[in-house]
Design a protein around this motif. Structure first.
Motif, short mmCIF file in Angstrom:
data_model
loop_
_atom_site.label_atom_id
_atom_site.label_comp_id
_atom_site.label_asym_id
_atom_site.label_seq_id
_atom_site.Cartn_x
_atom_site.Cartn_y
_atom_site.Cartn_z
N ALA A 8 22.24 31.64 21.62
CA ALA A 8 22.12 30.11 21.92
C ALA A 8 20.87 29.80 22.53
O ALA A 8 20.69 30.68 23.76
CB ALA A 8 23.60 30.14 22.27
N THR A 9 20.69 28.81 21.53
CA THR A 9 18.97 28.62 21.85
C THR A 9 19.67 27.37 23.56
O THR A 9 21.12 27.33 24.06
CB THR A 9 18.15 27.70 21.73
N PRO A 10 18.99 26.80 23.94
CA PRO A 10 19.54 25.83 25.14
C PRO A 10 20.09 24.94 24.73
O PRO A 10 19.40 24.93 23.30
CB PRO A 10 17.81 25.66 26.51
N VAL B 209 20.51 21.81 22.53
CA VAL B 209 20.03 20.98 21.34
C VAL B 209 20.33 19.61 21.28
O VAL B 209 22.31 19.69 20.74
CB VAL B 209 19.41 21.80 20.40
N LEU C 263 13.50 26.78 15.48
CA LEU C 263 13.51 26.43 17.66
C LEU C 263 14.05 28.38 17.55
O LEU C 263 14.38 28.68 18.57
CB LEU C 263 14.75 25.18 17.23
N CYS C 264 15.19 28.44 16.53
CA CYS C 264 15.54 30.06 16.75
C CYS C 264 14.45 30.69 16.93
O CYS C 264 14.00 31.90 17.65
CB CYS C 264 16.77 30.10 15.64
N GLN D 299 11.72 30.74 18.17
CA GLN D 299 10.82 29.87 18.78
C GLN D 299 11.42 30.92 20.59
O GLN D 299 10.23 31.19 21.27
CB GLN D 299 10.96 28.42 19.58
N TYR D 300 13.29 30.46 20.51
CA TYR D 300 13.23 31.74 21.72
C TYR D 300 13.66 33.05 21.34
O TYR D 300 14.02 33.23 22.70
CB TYR D 300 14.65 30.95 22.16
N TYR D 301 13.89 33.51 19.82
CA TYR D 301 13.89 34.82 19.24
C TYR D 301 13.57 35.63 18.76
O TYR D 301 13.48 36.83 18.50
CB TYR D 301 15.10 34.47 18.99
N TRP E 123 14.63 35.54 13.76
CA TRP E 123 15.60 34.52 14.01
C TRP E 123 15.85 33.16 13.23
O TRP E 123 15.26 33.00 12.81
CB TRP E 123 15.98 34.13 15.62
N MET F 179 19.17 29.57 12.35
CA MET F 179 20.44 29.17 12.26
C MET F 179 21.42 30.22 11.36
O MET F 179 21.05 30.26 11.07
CB MET F 179 20.35 27.53 12.06
N CYS G 113 28.05 25.49 19.44
CA CYS G 113 26.76 25.79 18.56
C CYS G 113 26.90 24.81 17.78
O CYS G 113 27.54 24.65 16.46
CB CYS G 113 27.18 27.14 18.39
#
Length: 94
Positions: free
Chosen positions: A20-22, A24, A38-39, A41-43, A47, A49, A81
């Motif tokens: 899970a991202t922070p 949103v 966004l996924c 960017q973090y992982y 990655w 959604m 989520c």
């Protein structure tokens, strides 16, 4: 697939890992590409959604179901989520 999992049409096997991202706000997810970015960017670049039909079942895991799925990963209990759905207009962006 871990022992003890019996995938079916309502609870399939993702064949991968979830995270899970922070938090949103839904209104910031203006399209699937934005959510996937966004996924990534973090992982990392591979990655994306999760999608409602990502769970797989059947003897060779080629059938797709919906509602829930098992996956590797550690998402704290009670975490909510955003999840995409490709065949309905039920996403934050539509």
């Amino acid at each position: 697939m871990p022992a003890g999992i019996a995938p079916d049409v309502c609870a399939g096997w993702l064949r991968g890992t979830v995270a899970a991202t922070p938090p949103v706000l839904g209104k910031t997810l203006t399209g699937r590409a934005v959510a996937d970015a966004l996924c990534a960017q973090y992982y990392g670049s591979r990655w994306r959604m999760a999608e409602f039909h990502d769970g797989r079942y059947g003897s060779d895991l080629v059938l797709s179901g919906g509602w829930s799925f098992w996956a590797y990963g550690c998402v704290p209990g009670g975490t909510r989520c955003w999840t995409a759905i490709d065949d309905q207009q039920a996403n934050p962006w539509n």
